[in-house]
Design a protein around this motif. Structure first.
Motif, mmCIF file in Angstrom:
data_model
loop_
_atom_site.group_PDB
_atom_site.id
_atom_site.type_symbol
_atom_site.label_atom_id
_atom_site.label_comp_id
_atom_site.label_asym_id
_atom_site.label_seq_id
_atom_site.Cartn_x
_atom_site.Cartn_y
_atom_site.Cartn_z
ATOM 1 N N PRO A 1 6.473 -6.017 -0.918
ATOM 2 C CA PRO A 1 6.472 -4.964 0.089
ATOM 3 C C PRO A 1 5.825 -3.672 -0.440
ATOM 4 C CG PRO A 1 8.651 -5.966 -0.082
ATOM 5 C CD PRO A 1 7.865 -6.451 -1.247
ATOM 6 N N THR B 1 6.153 2.665 2.117
ATOM 7 C CA THR B 1 6.608 2.354 3.475
ATOM 8 C C THR B 1 7.690 1.281 3.514
ATOM 9 O OG1 THR B 1 4.763 0.806 3.703
ATOM 10 C CG2 THR B 1 4.431 3.045 4.563
ATOM 11 N N ASN C 1 7.196 -1.901 3.987
ATOM 12 C CA ASN C 1 6.784 -3.035 4.815
ATOM 13 C C ASN C 1 6.469 -4.277 3.985
ATOM 14 O OD1 ASN C 1 5.776 -0.429 6.280
ATOM 15 N ND2 ASN C 1 5.973 -1.972 7.876
ATOM 16 N N GLN D 1 1.025 -1.429 7.843
ATOM 17 C CA GLN D 1 0.685 -2.630 7.080
ATOM 18 C C GLN D 1 -0.699 -2.509 6.452
ATOM 19 O OE1 GLN D 1 2.570 -4.979 6.271
ATOM 20 N NE2 GLN D 1 3.933 -5.691 7.880
ATOM 21 N N PHE E 1 10.140 3.047 9.041
ATOM 22 C CA PHE E 1 9.359 1.832 8.818
ATOM 23 C C PHE E 1 10.295 0.664 8.508
ATOM 24 C CE2 PHE E 1 6.271 5.142 8.141
ATOM 25 C CZ PHE E 1 5.084 4.611 8.620
ATOM 26 N N ASP E 2 9.923 -0.524 8.997
ATOM 27 C CA ASP E 2 10.673 -1.730 8.642
ATOM 28 C C ASP E 2 10.610 -1.900 7.132
ATOM 29 O OD1 ASP E 2 11.250 -2.314 11.280
ATOM 30 O OD2 ASP E 2 9.458 -3.543 11.546
ATOM 31 N N SER E 3 11.755 -2.128 6.516
ATOM 32 C CA SER E 3 11.788 -2.216 5.059
ATOM 33 C C SER E 3 12.358 -3.540 4.599
ATOM 34 C CB SER E 3 12.641 -1.071 4.482
ATOM 35 O OG SER E 3 12.784 -1.217 3.081
#
Length: 367
Positions: A160, A164, A166, A138, A297-299
């Motif tokens: 986002p 990454t 995020n 982040q 990574f959270d997307s």
């Protein structure tokens, strides 16, 4: 030639390999491009119908004000028409911002890794840069604030974030904006806004009522499936848009791009469908990564940044030989990872099969 000296240490943008190029190089007939975060579902059928049925006057200059599209977007976002700035893709708006606000005496702040055009354009204008490493994927907004100086003119937040994927929580963004000096422009680059499914997210355009020093960037290149048309826009207080318009080239958006965007923006059902299908397939990637013990990574975008069991260039080359074009993390500042556009169900089926072969080659990360 008396080139700017900074150009000596810079490189031109290197696009990913094209489908035709890969076909020729590897003797393949079926290629799936998952490298540039394009919409695998194409564009709205309403756009295609429009293109089939509507003639254009090619000899006439475009409407330099993009009046009809401006009115449509103003109504859509609940802002004044004077709050909108159009660009030849949001890339051009980034360059306009840099040209208007940055020079040898100015300073700018951004994350690393993030969208490289922020740094690229800032360097060309001669500004000094502070690049703040991501913190657990982040933007480290506390470090951003610590880096602000009296010469800071622009702060960039890709949200986002690319590469990454995020999403920065809305409350953290709002808290950050409270602390930024009013004479510093904060750019909220939201190229992937239409793909966000996080129910806690707040549309950043609502922040314009409280903060006059922000500009929100959006694009028709991603979810709207109009990357070839090169059309993006920014929304900000008119006091910000007016000086930027002084830098913008006249007729920077062609008539065809503006016309199809007018059609595309009204087809909300198409965007809803793409968002839903993308979310379903994004969840498949998350499950695949978890099953194989790979970090991802959270997307909240239409791409994922996923760990690979070998060098990222080697992994990209192997997948290329299988007919899948992806981006190596070595070129994105994320070694050990590849960035993969989330394709259709069928495209992803094939990608997962190819990745399974890569795991056999490089050794699985499964515990």
């Amino acid at each position: 030639m008396k080139w700017k000296t900074v150009l000596e240490e810079m490189r031109p943008y290197k696009p990913g390999r094209s489908i035709d190029e890969v076909k020729r190089a590897y003797g393949l007939t079926n290629i799936v491009k998952l490298a540039s975060n394009e919409n695998p579902y194409g564009t709205s059928q309403q756009v295609l119908d429009y293109l089939d049925q509507t003639p254009l006057q090619y000899e006439i200059y475009p409407d330099g004000h993009s009046s009809r599209l401006r009115k449509t977007l103003a109504e859509k976002h609940g802002v004044s028409e004077e709050s909108i700035l159009f660009g030849n893709g949001s890339d051009e708006i980034i360059s306009i911002i840099c040209r208007a606000l940055l020079d040898e005496g100015k300073h700018t702040i951004m994350a690393t890794p993030t969208f490289p055009q922020y740094a690229h354009n800032a360097k060309i204008e001669g500004a000094s840069l502070t690049e703040i490493p991501l913190l657990d994927g982040q933007h480290d907004l506390d470090a951003f604030l610590d880096a602000v100086t009296k010469d800071t003119a622009v702060i960039w937040i890709c949200n986002p974030n690319n590469p990454t994927g995020n999403l920065m929580p809305a409350d953290k963004v709002a808290d950050f904006l409270k602390k930024v000096p009013e004479d510093v422009l904060v750019v909220l680059d939201e190229a992937y806004f239409e793909y966000i499914t996080d129910e806690q997210h707040v549309d950043s355009i609502s922040l314009l009522e409280q903060y006059k020093n922000i500009i929100v960037l959006r694009t028709f290149s991603k979810a709207y499936g109009l990357a070839s048309m090169r059309l993006g826009y920014g929304i900000a207080d008119p006091a910000v848009v007016t000086p930027l318009n002084k830098v913008r080239n006249p007729f920077n958006n062609n008539s065809l791009a503006v016309a199809v965007a007018e059609v595309a923006v009204l087809d909300e059902e198409f965007i809803d469908t793409c968002r839903s299908l993308n979310d379903q397939q994004r969840n498949r990637f998350a499950k695949f990564a978890e099953q194989h013990g790979l970090h991802m990574f959270d997307s909240q975008t239409n791409f994922v940044l996923m760990q690979v069991p070998v060098d990222a260039d080697e992994a990209s080359e192997f997948l290329l030989q299988q007919g899948y074009i992806v981006r190596s993390g070595n070129a994105l500042g994320t070694p050990g990872y590849i960035r993969v556009t989330i394709g259709t169900e069928q495209q992803n089926d094939g990608f997962f099969e190819a990745f399974d072969e890569l795991l056999k080659k490089g050794g699985s990360h499964e515990a």
